[in-house]
Design a protein around this motif. Sequence first.
Motif, short mmCIF file in Angstrom:
data_model
loop_
_atom_site.label_atom_id
_atom_site.label_comp_id
_atom_site.label_asym_id
_atom_site.label_seq_id
_atom_site.Cartn_x
_atom_site.Cartn_y
_atom_site.Cartn_z
N ILE A 41 40.76 39.71 46.93
CA ILE A 41 40.82 40.83 46.34
C ILE A 41 40.53 41.84 47.43
CG2 ILE A 41 40.15 42.49 44.67
CD1 ILE A 41 39.40 40.10 42.72
N LEU A 42 39.19 41.54 48.05
CA LEU A 42 38.68 42.41 49.23
C LEU A 42 40.03 42.67 50.35
CD1 LEU A 42 36.44 44.28 50.04
CD2 LEU A 42 35.66 42.17 51.31
N THR A 43 40.51 41.53 50.51
CA THR A 43 41.54 41.46 51.43
C THR A 43 42.84 42.53 51.10
OG1 THR A 43 41.14 39.35 52.31
CG2 THR A 43 43.14 40.28 53.05
N GLN A 44 43.30 42.26 49.77
CA GLN A 44 44.32 43.30 49.33
C GLN A 44 43.82 44.82 49.45
OE1 GLN A 44 44.63 41.56 45.52
NE2 GLN A 44 46.40 40.83 45.82
N LEU A 45 42.39 45.02 49.13
CA LEU A 45 42.09 46.56 49.08
C LEU A 45 42.23 46.88 50.46
CD1 LEU A 45 39.08 46.75 46.71
CD2 LEU A 45 41.54 47.11 46.35
N HIS A 46 41.83 46.19 51.51
CA HIS A 46 41.61 46.52 52.88
C HIS A 46 42.97 46.73 53.42
CE1 HIS A 46 37.42 45.39 53.49
NE2 HIS A 46 37.61 46.31 53.04
N SER A 47 44.28 46.38 52.74
CA SER A 47 45.59 46.34 53.34
C SER A 47 46.14 47.65 53.37
CB SER A 47 46.43 45.19 52.36
OG SER A 47 46.79 45.90 51.14
N GLY A 48 45.62 48.38 52.30
CA GLY A 48 45.84 49.90 52.46
C GLY A 48 46.97 50.07 51.16
N LYS A 49 47.26 49.05 50.54
CA LYS A 49 48.01 49.35 49.25
C LYS A 49 47.35 49.75 47.90
CE LYS A 49 51.35 45.48 50.37
NZ LYS A 49 51.65 44.08 49.82
N VAL A 50 47.85 50.47 47.17
CA VAL A 50 47.15 50.91 45.90
C VAL A 50 47.49 49.95 44.98
CG1 VAL A 50 47.04 53.07 44.41
CG2 VAL A 50 47.29 53.48 46.79
N PHE A 51 46.41 49.81 44.08
CA PHE A 51 46.71 48.97 42.88
C PHE A 51 45.95 49.78 41.85
CE2 PHE A 51 46.26 46.11 46.60
CZ PHE A 51 47.29 45.47 46.39
N ILE A 52 46.26 49.17 40.38
CA ILE A 52 45.37 50.02 39.28
C ILE A 52 44.98 48.51 38.59
CG2 ILE A 52 46.09 51.08 37.17
CD1 ILE A 52 48.43 52.18 38.50
N VAL A 53 43.71 48.85 38.20
CA VAL A 53 43.01 47.91 37.39
C VAL A 53 43.65 47.98 35.89
CG1 VAL A 53 40.70 47.29 36.23
CG2 VAL A 53 40.77 48.36 38.40
N ASN A 54 44.12 46.84 35.47
CA ASN A 54 44.83 46.87 34.11
C ASN A 54 44.14 47.48 33.09
OD1 ASN A 54 46.21 46.31 31.79
ND2 ASN A 54 46.56 44.00 32.52
N SER A 55 44.61 48.40 32.50
CA SER A 55 44.07 49.36 31.39
C SER A 55 44.16 48.71 29.81
CB SER A 55 44.66 50.64 31.24
OG SER A 55 46.21 50.41 30.92
N ARG A 56 44.68 47.43 29.87
CA ARG A 56 44.79 46.66 28.79
C ARG A 56 43.88 45.63 28.59
NH1 ARG A 56 49.44 48.70 26.48
NH2 ARG A 56 51.31 49.56 27.99
N ARG A 57 42.91 45.62 29.68
CA ARG A 57 42.01 44.61 29.68
C ARG A 57 40.52 45.16 29.65
NH1 ARG A 57 43.92 39.57 33.38
NH2 ARG A 57 45.79 38.81 32.32
N ARG A 58 39.75 44.41 29.33
CA ARG A 58 38.29 44.76 29.68
C ARG A 58 37.88 44.11 30.98
NH1 ARG A 58 34.19 45.42 24.83
NH2 ARG A 58 35.56 46.48 23.25
#
Length: 183
Positions: A41-58
């Motif tokens: 996950i940290l590698t994904q964040l450092h890639s520069g791409k934007v993600f969204i934390v799923n709003s349908r889950r806790r």
Amino acid sequence: MDSENRQRYQTAMVSTYYPETSFLDYIVMPDGTEQSPGSDILTQLHSGKVFIVNSRRRNGLILFKRYHAEFAGPGAAVGGDYDRDCQNLLPIGNLQLLTPDSYDERQKAYLIRRQWIRLIKQITENPLPQQRVQKILDQFEQYFPPETVDKLPDIAFALLVGVLPQTVGIVRRLGSDEYTRFN
């Protein structure tokens, strides 16, 4: 004799300052296990791409920056240029990161991230550290089951609301009213 004691005391002191080392190299969880920042996950964040934390889950992420932590809850944007300085992270719940399908979806996720930041900011405006801790614990217990909150390390809450980890531990054990009485 006083000078001998003072000198002995001074030589026995140990420095805990390590300029080239970050205490966020790993996080010790309450059960004693260590979590390192080498996650995908940290590698994904450092890639520069934007993600969204799923709003349908806790679910959510605590993002550890150099001097503080931020919480990105359901619906919040993570990654991109905004989180390149993230040194470590702690997933909470059944984390799922989604890729935004449109510009509007991305903008909405950034607005939600701002709302999460504002919530934490409101908590940190309280001048009493024990009350900040109690409020952040209460907020997390509204979103996540108490057993999930209990597993989160003291340092995570401390960095979210600007208190010492020891303060979080005391408030967790005694509650904020008892802490106030003893301090």
